[in-house]
Design an enzyme around this catalytic site. Structure first.
Site, PDB file in Angstrom:
ATOM      1  N   ASN A   1     -10.678 -22.618  32.746  1.00 30.90           N
ATOM      2  CA  ASN A   1      -9.757 -23.762  32.599  1.00 30.90           C
ATOM      3  C   ASN A   1      -8.625 -23.576  33.605  1.00 30.90           C
ATOM      4  O   ASN A   1      -8.483 -22.515  34.215  1.00 30.90           O
ATOM      5  CB  ASN A   1      -9.238 -23.876  31.160  1.00 30.90           C
ATOM      6  CG  ASN A   1      -8.615 -22.588  30.673  1.00 30.90           C
ATOM      7  OD1 ASN A   1      -7.657 -22.084  31.249  1.00 30.90           O
ATOM      8  ND2 ASN A   1      -9.190 -22.015  29.617  1.00 30.90           N
TER       9      ASN A   1
ATOM     10  N   GLY B   1     -17.160 -20.970  25.188  1.00 32.12           N
ATOM     11  CA  GLY B   1     -18.368 -20.991  26.021  1.00 32.12           C
ATOM     12  C   GLY B   1     -18.443 -19.804  26.974  1.00 32.12           C
ATOM     13  O   GLY B   1     -18.220 -18.652  26.585  1.00 32.12           O
ATOM     14  N   VAL B   2     -18.756 -20.098  28.225  1.00 29.96           N
ATOM     15  CA  VAL B   2     -18.880 -19.060  29.256  1.00 29.96           C
ATOM     16  C   VAL B   2     -17.586 -18.249  29.355  1.00 29.96           C
ATOM     17  O   VAL B   2     -17.601 -17.018  29.446  1.00 29.96           O
ATOM     18  CB  VAL B   2     -19.180 -19.722  30.626  1.00 29.96           C
ATOM     19  CG1 VAL B   2     -19.014 -18.735  31.764  1.00 29.96           C
ATOM     20  CG2 VAL B   2     -20.571 -20.335  30.627  1.00 29.96           C
ATOM     21  N   ASP B   3     -16.479 -18.950  29.339  1.00 31.76           N
ATOM     22  CA  ASP B   3     -15.163 -18.333  29.496  1.00 31.76           C
ATOM     23  C   ASP B   3     -14.918 -17.278  28.408  1.00 31.76           C
ATOM     24  O   ASP B   3     -14.474 -16.150  28.690  1.00 31.76           O
ATOM     25  CB  ASP B   3     -14.132 -19.471  29.400  1.00 31.76           C
ATOM     26  CG  ASP B   3     -12.803 -19.141  30.035  1.00 31.76           C
ATOM     27  OD1 ASP B   3     -12.724 -18.144  30.767  1.00 31.76           O
ATOM     28  OD2 ASP B   3     -11.845 -19.891  29.783  1.00 31.76           O
TER      29      ASP B   3
ATOM     30  N   ASP C   1     -27.959 -15.365  29.651  1.00 32.04           N
ATOM     31  CA  ASP C   1     -26.527 -15.215  29.385  1.00 32.04           C
ATOM     32  C   ASP C   1     -25.873 -14.710  30.668  1.00 32.04           C
ATOM     33  O   ASP C   1     -26.294 -13.689  31.222  1.00 32.04           O
ATOM     34  CB  ASP C   1     -26.370 -14.191  28.238  1.00 32.04           C
ATOM     35  CG  ASP C   1     -24.930 -13.969  27.825  1.00 32.04           C
ATOM     36  OD1 ASP C   1     -24.003 -14.184  28.645  1.00 32.04           O
ATOM     37  OD2 ASP C   1     -24.726 -13.543  26.680  1.00 32.04           O
TER      38      ASP C   1
ATOM     39  N   THR D   1     -20.980 -28.448  32.273  1.00 30.69           N
ATOM     40  CA  THR D   1     -21.973 -29.095  31.393  1.00 30.69           C
ATOM     41  C   THR D   1     -21.756 -28.816  29.906  1.00 30.69           C
ATOM     42  O   THR D   1     -22.543 -29.261  29.075  1.00 30.69           O
ATOM     43  CB  THR D   1     -23.411 -28.682  31.762  1.00 30.69           C
ATOM     44  OG1 THR D   1     -23.555 -27.267  31.558  1.00 30.69           O
ATOM     45  CG2 THR D   1     -23.760 -29.047  33.190  1.00 30.69           C
ATOM     46  N   GLY D   2     -20.713 -28.068  29.562  1.00 31.32           N
ATOM     47  CA  GLY D   2     -20.413 -27.791  28.157  1.00 31.32           C
ATOM     48  C   GLY D   2     -19.219 -28.610  27.713  1.00 31.32           C
ATOM     49  O   GLY D   2     -19.280 -29.836  27.623  1.00 31.32           O
TER      50      GLY D   2
HETATM   51  N1  AR6 Z   1     -24.110 -17.774  29.618  1.00 32.82           N
HETATM   52  C1  AR6 Z   1     -24.540 -18.809  30.360  1.00 32.82           C
HETATM   53  N2  AR6 Z   1     -24.259 -20.101  30.070  1.00 32.82           N
HETATM   54  C2  AR6 Z   1     -23.517 -20.336  28.963  1.00 32.82           C
HETATM   55  C3  AR6 Z   1     -23.016 -19.303  28.134  1.00 32.82           C
HETATM   56  C4  AR6 Z   1     -23.348 -17.966  28.492  1.00 32.82           C
HETATM   57  N3  AR6 Z   1     -22.922 -16.919  27.784  1.00 32.82           N
HETATM   58  N4  AR6 Z   1     -22.299 -19.877  27.111  1.00 32.82           N
HETATM   59  C5  AR6 Z   1     -22.363 -21.210  27.303  1.00 32.82           C
HETATM   60  N5  AR6 Z   1     -23.102 -21.497  28.402  1.00 32.82           N
HETATM   61  P1  AR6 Z   1     -18.744 -24.311  29.144  1.00 32.82           P
HETATM   62  P2  AR6 Z   1     -17.402 -26.141  31.039  1.00 32.82           P
HETATM   63  C6  AR6 Z   1     -23.425 -22.811  29.017  1.00 32.82           C
HETATM   64  O1  AR6 Z   1     -18.249 -25.123  27.995  1.00 32.82           O
HETATM   65  O2  AR6 Z   1     -18.206 -27.304  30.585  1.00 32.82           O
HETATM   66  C7  AR6 Z   1     -13.926 -23.442  28.153  1.00 32.82           C
HETATM   67  O3  AR6 Z   1     -13.235 -23.520  26.948  1.00 32.82           O
HETATM   68  C8  AR6 Z   1     -23.151 -24.042  28.207  1.00 32.82           C
HETATM   69  O4  AR6 Z   1     -24.242 -24.298  27.308  1.00 32.82           O
HETATM   70  O5  AR6 Z   1     -18.666 -22.830  29.061  1.00 32.82           O
HETATM   71  O6  AR6 Z   1     -17.185 -25.954  32.517  1.00 32.82           O
HETATM   72  C9  AR6 Z   1     -13.034 -23.201  29.368  1.00 32.82           C
HETATM   73  O7  AR6 Z   1     -11.862 -22.473  29.042  1.00 32.82           O
HETATM   74  C10 AR6 Z   1     -23.044 -25.106  29.284  1.00 32.82           C
HETATM   75  O8  AR6 Z   1     -24.351 -25.524  29.708  1.00 32.82           O
HETATM   76  O9  AR6 Z   1     -17.970 -24.719  30.523  1.00 32.82           O
HETATM   77  C11 AR6 Z   1     -12.710 -24.603  29.810  1.00 32.82           C
HETATM   78  O10 AR6 Z   1     -11.614 -25.151  29.097  1.00 32.82           O
HETATM   79  C12 AR6 Z   1     -22.402 -24.358  30.452  1.00 32.82           C
HETATM   80  O11 AR6 Z   1     -22.587 -22.968  30.156  1.00 32.82           O
HETATM   81  C13 AR6 Z   1     -13.963 -25.376  29.487  1.00 32.82           C
HETATM   82  O12 AR6 Z   1     -14.580 -24.679  28.404  1.00 32.82           O
HETATM   83  C14 AR6 Z   1     -20.923 -24.633  30.658  1.00 32.82           C
HETATM   84  O13 AR6 Z   1     -20.265 -24.747  29.402  1.00 32.82           O
HETATM   85  C15 AR6 Z   1     -14.949 -25.408  30.631  1.00 32.82           C
HETATM   86  O14 AR6 Z   1     -15.998 -26.266  30.316  1.00 32.82           O
END
Ligand code: AR6
Length: 177
Positions: free
Chosen positions: A32, A40-42, A17, A125-126
């Site tokens: 974003n 997700g991460v955000d 995490d 990747t999310g």
């Molecule tokens: N720690 C590490 N990796 C994570 C975590 C965590 N706590 N949670 C999810 N992941 P994403 P994006 C992985 O969607 O594709 C948001 O709404 C996840 O499985 O967080 O760049 C923002 O506001 C995936 O492999 O980021 C933007 O609108 C990776 O982190 C949009 O999503 C990225 O997933 C950004 O999308």
């Protein structure tokens, strides 16, 4: 955790995490364009940091795909958060260049601010739909290209969320080096 070292700079690949990396100075947010807390991460980063993170970040909005901006980490165990806007796969083109720019620009910020250690998630990747195998290639290539040029940053960690994407990144690194 897997390691790869160039000179005194180490690339670490680990599962976990992004908000639980207390031994690095900066963590990277997959943000974003409006720098408004998303999913997700955000979501995890804003929840852990508290509302001051949004207050500091939001005036920088909107940011462009590939761009990175620096804020403090507030209630996170990390001194800084670097907010990167990854490309939406097949929408923000060329998506490979824009994804690589996230890593280049974040590492450039580290050098400018004397940040010695940074942890990245797998940006795009999310929610943004970048296939993990393709993202792994672009991400690892961008980091390996930057590593020999770094003077200050010594630890670059990729924190992957889940076994499958972790294995994809490890295999990509092994094929490349
Ligand atoms: N720690 C590490 N990796 C994570 C975590 C965590 N706590 N949670 C999810 N992941 P994403 P994006 C992985 O969607 O594709 C948001 O709404 C996840 O499985 O967080 O760049 C923002 O506001 C995936 O492999 O980021 C933007 O609108 C990776 O982190 C949009 O999503 C990225 O997933 C950004 O999308």
């Amino acid at each position: 955790m897997e390691y790869y070292t160039i000179n005194k700079v180490v690339l670490q690949i680990t599962k976990g995490d992004i908000t639980r990396q207390p031994d690095v100075e900066a963590i990277v947010n997959a943000a974003n364009a409006q720098l408004i807390p998303g999913l997700g991460v955000d979501e995890a980063i804003h929840r852990a940091a508290g509302p001051e993170l949004f207050e500091e970040a939001h005036p920088f909005a909107p940011i462009l795909p590939g761009q990175a901006i620096l804020t403090k980490g507030y209630r996170l165990p990390n001194k800084y958060v670097i907010h990167c806007l990854g490309p939406v796969f097949n929408v923000d083109m060329p998506h490979d260049v824009l994804l690589a720019n996230c890593f280049r620009n974040a590492l450039h910020i580290c050098e400018e601010h004397s940040i010695k250690s940074i942890a990245f998630p797998a940006i795009s990747t999310g929610a943004f739909g970048y296939p993990p195998a393709e993202a792994a290639q672009v991400t690892i290539e961008a980091i390996l290209n930057k590593m020999p040029k770094l003077k200050i940053t010594e630890i670059i960690r990729l924190v992957l969320f889940g076994q499958q994407i972790y294995e994809i990144f490890i295999e990509t690194l092994k094929k490349r080096v």
